[in-house]
Design an enzyme around this catalytic site. Sequence first.
Site, PDB file in Angstrom:
ATOM      1  N   TYR A 143       0.892  -1.305  -0.184  1.00 48.94           N
ATOM      2  CA  TYR A 143      -0.051  -0.155   0.060  1.00 48.94           C
ATOM      3  C   TYR A 143       0.955   1.491   0.091  1.00 48.94           C
ATOM      4  O   TYR A 143       1.659   1.293   0.969  1.00 48.94           O
ATOM      5  CB  TYR A 143      -0.749  -0.031   1.174  1.00 48.94           C
ATOM      6  N   LYS A 171      -1.795  -1.482  -4.061  1.00 44.82           N
ATOM      7  CA  LYS A 171      -2.766  -0.433  -3.822  1.00 44.82           C
ATOM      8  C   LYS A 171      -1.837   0.879  -4.177  1.00 44.82           C
ATOM      9  O   LYS A 171      -1.182   1.459  -3.328  1.00 44.82           O
ATOM     10  CB  LYS A 171      -3.381  -0.371  -2.509  1.00 44.82           C
ATOM     11  N   VAL A 213      -9.687  -0.513  -4.411  1.00 42.85           N
ATOM     12  CA  VAL A 213      -9.902  -0.666  -3.133  1.00 42.85           C
ATOM     13  C   VAL A 213     -10.555   0.609  -2.628  1.00 42.85           C
ATOM     14  O   VAL A 213     -10.071   1.990  -2.712  1.00 42.85           O
ATOM     15  CB  VAL A 213      -8.511  -0.588  -2.144  1.00 42.85           C
TER      16      VAL A 213
END
Length: 301
Positions: A143, A171, A213
């Site tokens: 992330y 992400k 997401v």
Amino acid sequence: MTAVPTRQPPFGRLVTAMVTPFTGDGSVDCDLAGRLAVHLVDHGSDAIVVCGTTGESPTLSWDEQHRLLSAVKQAVGPRAAVLAGTGSNCTAEAVEATREAAELGADGALVVVPYYNKPPQEGLLAHFRAIAEAAPSLPLMIYNIPGRTGCQLDVDTMAELRSCPSIISYKAATGRVAEVSELRARCGTDLAIYSGDDSLTLPAMAAGAAGVVSVASHVAGSEIRSMIEAHLAGEPDRAESIHRQLWPLFRTLFATTNPIPVKAALELDGWPVGAPRLPLLPADAAMRTTLSTVLAALRQT
């Protein structure tokens, strides 16, 4: 138009970064968390992230995070993947959290770039490798959100991390669609890239992202699902039309710090998820009025 040729990504197309519900006294409400997770799956989510940024992980104890993971995993069963937020700016803590998530039955882990201490790229490489080695059978989503962490994971570093078999997804939350193209060029097509910004879902998918997401999927999961499916079916006009309908919601949900607006939106939709924990505050009256107007307009389309 021709449908977009795709392979099935590891966590599906629509992943919801779920809020953490709190009771009136500020305790974690695991029962409501389970019911909310089921609702999200019923409305298009392929996977749920618990205890990420939207889940207020900085203010949760590890015990609370473990209880939330277990509750959500039990509630959704095999219908959706459940990822645990296990990131930390302490490598030993992230290693232990990831190992514990694997033991509790998580389907994956969302591991944020270390925050505040600003490690160099060599340190990031060692950090994520240590986490991957600690739970080698648990799929990991890296992330990258420098706006919150103050630290950027370089594309070249991510390419090196591809040597870890469990690091399979990413992400992208820099706010730049070009990040997807850069990752595609350096990491190939096997890395599943997810947009970390609701408003960039459609352009990111056009650049090669697998999905999103999402925060907005708490209150517009079916609509986001329809937009994604229209894109995959080769129907750009329909996908763009849905994107335009969703745009006021995307803008409003990030008008102040996440998850302040989305918790208010859920309350307006009848989900008593409670206020955020300090140092975040509940949405003010003006924000709630704007959200009410935006949600009502969306429901009419």
